[in-house]
Design a protein around this motif. Structure first.
Motif, PDB file in Angstrom:
ATOM      1  N   ASP A  42      -5.371  -2.216   5.207  1.00  0.00           N
ATOM      2  CA  ASP A  42      -4.122  -1.463   5.090  1.00  0.00           C
ATOM      3  C   ASP A  42      -4.316   0.028   5.371  1.00  0.00           C
ATOM      4  O   ASP A  42      -3.466   0.851   5.017  1.00  0.00           O
ATOM      5  CB  ASP A  42      -3.531  -1.644   3.689  1.00  0.00           C
ATOM      6  CG  ASP A  42      -3.029  -3.062   3.452  1.00  0.00           C
ATOM      7  OD1 ASP A  42      -2.533  -3.668   4.419  1.00  0.00           O
ATOM      8  OD2 ASP A  42      -3.144  -3.557   2.328  1.00  0.00           O
ATOM      9  N   PHE A  43      -5.425   0.380   6.014  1.00  0.00           N
ATOM     10  CA  PHE A  43      -5.696   1.760   6.428  1.00  0.00           C
ATOM     11  C   PHE A  43      -4.493   2.338   7.181  1.00  0.00           C
ATOM     12  O   PHE A  43      -3.885   1.655   8.009  1.00  0.00           O
ATOM     13  CB  PHE A  43      -6.936   1.755   7.325  1.00  0.00           C
ATOM     14  CG  PHE A  43      -7.242   3.052   8.009  1.00  0.00           C
ATOM     15  CD1 PHE A  43      -8.069   3.991   7.406  1.00  0.00           C
ATOM     16  CD2 PHE A  43      -6.733   3.334   9.267  1.00  0.00           C
ATOM     17  CE1 PHE A  43      -8.377   5.183   8.048  1.00  0.00           C
ATOM     18  CE2 PHE A  43      -7.027   4.511   9.917  1.00  0.00           C
ATOM     19  CZ  PHE A  43      -7.852   5.445   9.307  1.00  0.00           C
ATOM     20  N   ALA A  97      -6.145   5.190   2.311  1.00  0.00           N
ATOM     21  CA  ALA A  97      -6.642   3.818   2.253  1.00  0.00           C
ATOM     22  C   ALA A  97      -7.127   3.551   0.845  1.00  0.00           C
ATOM     23  O   ALA A  97      -7.153   4.449  -0.002  1.00  0.00           O
ATOM     24  CB  ALA A  97      -7.774   3.627   3.271  1.00  0.00           C
ATOM     25  N   ASN A  98      -7.529   2.329   0.575  1.00  0.00           N
ATOM     26  CA  ASN A  98      -8.082   1.993  -0.729  1.00  0.00           C
ATOM     27  C   ASN A  98      -9.430   2.668  -0.935  1.00  0.00           C
ATOM     28  O   ASN A  98     -10.171   2.915   0.016  1.00  0.00           O
ATOM     29  CB  ASN A  98      -8.235   0.479  -0.869  1.00  0.00           C
ATOM     30  CG  ASN A  98      -6.901  -0.224  -0.996  1.00  0.00           C
ATOM     31  OD1 ASN A  98      -5.954   0.319  -1.567  1.00  0.00           O
ATOM     32  ND2 ASN A  98      -6.811  -1.432  -0.465  1.00  0.00           N
ATOM     33  N   LYS A 103      -6.852   5.445  -4.372  1.00  0.00           N
ATOM     34  CA  LYS A 103      -6.564   5.694  -2.966  1.00  0.00           C
ATOM     35  C   LYS A 103      -7.397   6.865  -2.469  1.00  0.00           C
ATOM     36  O   LYS A 103      -7.546   7.883  -3.156  1.00  0.00           O
ATOM     37  CB  LYS A 103      -5.078   6.013  -2.756  1.00  0.00           C
ATOM     38  CG  LYS A 103      -4.132   4.865  -3.067  1.00  0.00           C
ATOM     39  CD  LYS A 103      -4.262   3.753  -2.040  1.00  0.00           C
ATOM     40  CE  LYS A 103      -3.294   2.619  -2.330  1.00  0.00           C
ATOM     41  NZ  LYS A 103      -3.439   1.511  -1.355  1.00  0.00           N
ATOM     42  N   GLY A 123       0.807  -1.214   0.000  1.00  0.00           N
ATOM     43  CA  GLY A 123       0.000   0.000   0.000  1.00  0.00           C
ATOM     44  C   GLY A 123       0.841   1.266   0.000  1.00  0.00           C
ATOM     45  O   GLY A 123       2.007   1.280  -0.377  1.00  0.00           O
ATOM     46  N   ASP A 154     -10.736  -1.063   4.957  1.00  0.00           N
ATOM     47  CA  ASP A 154      -9.444  -1.431   4.364  1.00  0.00           C
ATOM     48  C   ASP A 154      -8.470  -1.911   5.445  1.00  0.00           C
ATOM     49  O   ASP A 154      -8.145  -1.144   6.356  1.00  0.00           O
ATOM     50  CB  ASP A 154      -8.859  -0.216   3.629  1.00  0.00           C
ATOM     51  CG  ASP A 154      -7.545  -0.532   2.920  1.00  0.00           C
ATOM     52  OD1 ASP A 154      -7.144  -1.715   2.910  1.00  0.00           O
ATOM     53  OD2 ASP A 154      -6.919   0.394   2.383  1.00  0.00           O
ATOM     54  N   GLY A 187     -15.206   2.990   2.566  1.00  0.00           N
ATOM     55  CA  GLY A 187     -14.150   2.172   1.989  1.00  0.00           C
ATOM     56  C   GLY A 187     -12.896   2.165   2.834  1.00  0.00           C
ATOM     57  O   GLY A 187     -12.253   1.117   3.017  1.00  0.00           O
TER      58      GLY A 187
END
Length: 423
Positions: free
Chosen positions: A266-267, A184-185, A218, A40, A264, A260
Motif C-alpha cells: 500500500d506504499f 507506508a507502513n 506509518k 491505508g 509495503d 519497510g
C-alpha cells in the motif's frame, strides 16, 4: 429532473456526497477503481465546518471514538534525541476548535458503513469514457457494461479520471509545490507512542507516525525538488526507486523505514500539489474534493474541504429541484471562498522540511517558544467558520428533489451502444 447520479471515487468526498444524496431521495452509485476499500493512508483532520457536517450526519461520535490520539510532533537528531516538540493537542485545547485527527482509512470506513445500505457501490471498476447528451451522460466502464446516468460527479482525487475526460489534461490544473511525499507502513518500535517522530536533513524529512489507537505505525517521507520529476503515478516500483534515491545515505532510522516502505503493497508516493480550476462543472459533470480543489496534503484541509464540499453540492442539487446548472453554480459560489482561503492558509511545509540547517535551527527555536501557539491562533481567525455559516438545506419546508426511489433511469445495453476510446 435528475435522479440517478454516478460518483467516481470511494474515499471521503464520494461516500459523503452519496450519504447526502441518498438522504435527499436521489439514487447514487459509487464506482471505485480499487477492488476493496482502501484501509491505508495518513492522518486527516476533521475540523472547522467539517465537524458540523459530521454532526449533522450523526457520525461525529464514531469519528471521536476512532481518533488517532496523536499528541504532536517530536523532532529528533541523528542520535534519536528529541530537540524540539510541538504539542498539537495542547494548542487545540486552547483554541477550543473541537477538531479530531483520524486515519484516512478509518474515516472512509465510517462513511462506507453509514451508506452501504442506501448506496450502490461498484468496486474494482472505473470510468473509461463519458458522453454527455441533453438528457443524461452515457458512461462506459473499464469492466462493467455501459450505463446512463443523469449526472456524473468526480470525487476521484488529484489524478481524477473524470476531470481528465471532461476538462482536459491534469497539467492544466495541477500546481506543483516543490516537494514530494510518501507514506507506508512502518515498524511501531521505530517511533514514540502517540507522537510523530521526525528527523530532518536540509530539504528532507523522514518520520514515524504512531497513533495511540492503532497497533501499527506509518512512515512519512518528504523531500524538496525544484523541478517536477517525470514518472508514471501508477508505477509503484518506479516511485519506490525515486524515494530510495532521495533518501540514500540519510542516517537516523531511515534505512529501516525505507526497507519497510519498499515492502509495503500500500506504499503511496506523489508530489505535493494543489488543484486550481476556473470552474468545477461542465454540463452534467461536476467535481468535488481533491479532484476539484486539492489544497495539498500538508494543508490539513483535505478532509474538511471534502466533507463540506460534498454537503454543499448535495444540498444545492436538492434545493434546485431539477436544475443542475443552478445547483452547480450555487455550490461553487458557496464553496470557492473557503477553498481559496485554505489554499493559502495552513501549516507551511518549510516548518516541517526546512531548506537548510539554519532553517532547521530556526524551526526548533520557534517550536520551543509561545510564538507557535500564536501562529496557530491566527489560522483559526481566518478559518472557514469566520467566512459564512453552513446553510441548513433541511430547515423549513422539505427541499427533497425526489420523495423516494423512483423508476431506474434507462441503462444502455452494450449491444446497442458501443463505447468509444478513452480521450
Amino acid at each position: 429532473m435528475y435522479e440517478r447520479i454516478l460518483i467516481s471515487g470511494a474515499s471521503i468526498a464520494g461516500p459523503a456526497l452519496a450519504f447526502w444524496l441518498a438522504r435527499y431521495g436521489f439514487r447514487p452509485t459509487v464506482v471505485e477503481l480499487a477492488p476493496r476499500l482502501r484501509e491505508g493512508g495518513n492522518g486527516v483532520d476533521v475540523r472547522a465546518q467539517a465537524v458540523e457536517v459530521a454532526e449533522r450526519m450523526g457520525i461525529m461520535p464514531r469519528i471521536r471514538a476512532a481518533a488517532a490520539d496523536v499528541i504532536g510532533m517530536s523532532f529528533v537528531n541523528a542520535a534519536d534525541r528529541s530537540v524540539a516538540r510541538i504539542d498539537m493537542q495542547a494548542i487545540q485545547r486552547k483554541q477550543a476548535g473541537g477538531e479530531v485527527e483520524i486515519m484516512r482509512g478509518d474515516l472512509a470506513a465510517i462513511l462506507y458503513d453509514v451508506t452501504k445500505n442506501d448506496v450502490e457501490y461498484v468496486l474494482g471498476d472505473s470510468i473509461r469514457t463519458l458522453e454527455q447528451a441533453d438528457d443524461g451522460v452515457m458512461v462506459c466502464f473499464e469492466r462493467g457494461p455501459s450505463r446512463r446516468f443523469d449526472l456524473v460527479i468526480g470525487a476521484d482525487g488529484v489524478h481524477s479520471t473524470v476531470r481528465h475526460l471532461t476538462f482536459g489534461p491534469e497539467s492544466q490544473f495541477i500546481r506543483y509545490m516543490g516537494h514530494y511525499f510518501a507514506f507506508a507502513n512502518a515498524d511501531p518500535a521505530l517511533g514514540e507512542d502517540r507522537w510523530v517522530t521526525a528527523y530532518n536533513e536540509p530539504g528532507k524529512m523522514a518520520g514515524v507516525y504512531r497513533s495511540g489507537n492503532h497497533a501499527g505505525a506509518k512512515a512519512n517521507f518528504i523531500f524538496r525538488r525544484r523541478e517536477p520529476l517525470s514518472y508514471d503515478h501508477r508505477d509503484m516500483e518506479q516511485q519506490k526507486r525515486l524515494l530510495s534515491e532521495a533518501f540514500a545515505g540519510v542516517p537516523w532510522q531511515v534505512p529501516e523505514l525505507l526497507a519497510g516502505a519498499l515492502a509495503d503493497p500500500d506504499f503511496y508516493f506523489d508530489a505535493l500539489s494543489q488543484v486550481r480550476m476556473p470552474s468545477w462543472s461542465s454540463g452534467r459533470v461536476a467535481l468535488v474534493g481533491d479532484a476539484a480543489y486539492c489544497a495539498s496534503p500538508v494543508s490539513g484541509a483535505g478532509a474538511m474541504l471534502a466533507l463540506t464540499g460534498a454537503y454543499r453540492l448535495a444540498g444545492e442539487l436538492s434545493a434546485a429541484a431539477g436544475d443542475h446548472r443552478a445547483a452547480f453554480r450555487r455550490y461553487e459560489e458557496g464553496h470557492r471562498k473557503i477553498v481559496e482561503r485554505m489554499q493559502q492558509v495552513g501549516p507551511n511545509v518549510r516548518l516541517v522540511v526546512p531548506k537548510n540547517r539554519i532553517g532547521v535551527w530556526a524551526r526548533n527555536t520557534i517550536t520551543r517558544s509561545p510564538l507557535l501557539e500564536s501562529m496557530a491562533g491566527m489560522e483559526r481567525i481566518v478559518s472557514p467558520g469566520r467566512i459564512a455559516p453552513l446553510p441548513d438545506f433541511e430547515a423549513g419546508s422539505p427541499v427533497l428533489a425526489v420523495k423516494g426511489p423512483g423508476p431506474a433511469s434507462p441503462q444502455a445495453s452494450p449491444s446497442r451502444y458501443r463505447c468509444g476510446s478513452r480521450a
